[in-house]
Design an enzyme around this catalytic site. Structure first.
Site: not given
Length: 360
Positions: A220, A244, A187, A145, A248
């Site tokens: 994942d 993020d 990851k 970001y 959520d």
């Protein structure tokens, strides 16, 4: 620096249902100050879409100056359909990123709990989700970001060793207050930046927090495990982008975003806000769930050192839930203001009982 007498709070009600739920959080905070014998002062400023309309900037200079002077910032919600057409720095969400950066808050804490009384509202089976109690620690001011270079069609995800070490230490410290388990999510099988993340987290653990159990998951798999077995997690540590998404996802576990608070810490001033959005479709109807905002107020008091008042708020919220009082998102009929009033009354009763106990 926090005042030893009066804590100064800047309130950013924001957009949509933000002003409604924030008003109830302020109501409860004021009651906590009266009941537990400390001072709070409040100063309200525009932020987000409403600030864009009035000042041409989602985070105007007057709001920024006020936040920098505050002991804590209480935020409602920002954005909505009215501003979907805005681009770049004019988007309300860009104001939120700038707020976090200007205050230096680099650690976002999102507790996710599923009380047994609300487990039937979850999209998951009751036996799978009831009793879930996890904390997501998300790095907030780095990663993709904020990475440079960036431009049309590309972004850069980057972290320094120091940034990773700082957020890892936050996660390990919080784990020591809980069940002493950290799951670091990355990851590393694909991304070099995640390989560095895993190396640094492992080093910080080995050198300073060996008493805490550490394991690693690819993002994942972490998302899948959060749905399959959410109760296996204690503290989840992860980078900005992954956090993020996972936060959520985790927010859906209780069956309503309106239940969940958050805190953004690490800088001179903390920011406290419910995780839900501005929900413009129900704004002004008086049916928005204020409990996420009220519990964010409890986290604010934790940060200010007013632990007894913070715990009293949480106990009162729990009592309200146990009593079956619900806003429509949880299958009830209570209004935003009614829920706030019930939490306030429970808080005051708790404080009165505490004083009586001390007298005896």
């Amino acid at each position: 620096m926090h005042s030893t007498n009066v804590h100064h709070i800047v309130v950013l009600p924001g957009d949509g249902i933000g002003p409604e739920v924030t008003a109830e959080a302020v109501r409860v905070l004021k009651a906590s100050a009266r009941s537990f014998g400390f001072g709070l002062s409040f100063e309200t400023h525009d932020f987000g879409g409403i600030a864009l309309d009035r000042f041409g900037d989602p985070f105007p200079e007057s709001t920024q100056d006020a936040c920098l002077r505050a002991d804590a910032v209480l935020l409602g919600a920002i954005g909505g359909h009215r501003w979907d057409h805005e681009k770049g720095v004019r988007r309300p969400e860009r104001g939120l990123l700038t707020l976090r950066k200007s205050l230096g808050v680099f650690a976002n804490l999102r507790p996710v709990t599923v009380p047994y009384q609300l487990a039937t509202r979850s999209p998951l089976r009751v036996e799978r989700v009831a009793g879930t109690d996890l904390l997501i620690v998300r790095e907030l001011t780095g990663g993709i970001y904020f990475g440079i270079p960036r431009g049309t069609g590309f972004n850069t995800m980057c972290y320094t060793e120091a940034e990773i070490a700082c957020i890892a230490s936050v996660a390990f410290r919080w784990a020591r207050k809980r069940s002493k388990r950290v799951t670091s999510v990355d990851k590393a099988n694909v991304l070099e930046v995640s390989q560095l993340w895993r190396e640094v987290v492992t080093t910080v653990h080995r050198d300073s927090y060996a008493d805490v159990t550490l394991d690693h998951l690819y993002v994942d798999n972490a998302a899948m495990q959060m749905i399959l077995k959410p109760r296996q997690f204690d503290v989840i540590l992860t980078a900005n982008l992954f956090g993020d998404i996972l936060s959520d996802l985790a927010a859906t576990l209780p069956g309503s975003l309106g239940m969940l608070p958050s805190a953004s810490l690490g800088g001179r001033t903390g920011v406290f806000e419910p995780v839900h959005g501005s929900a413009p479709d129900i704004a002004g109807d008086g049916i928005a769930n204020p409990l996420g905002a009220i519990l964010s107020g409890a986290m604010l008091l934790d940060d200010l050192g007013e632990d007894a008042a913070a715990n009293a708020i949480r106990h009162s919220v729990s009592d309200v839930i146990t009593a079956g009082l619900r806003t429509p998102d949880l299958g009830g009929t209570s209004s935003t203001q009614e829920i706030g009033a019930h939490v306030e009354r429970g808080l005051v009763a708790s404080a009165d009982a505490r004083l009586i106990g001390h007298d005896t």
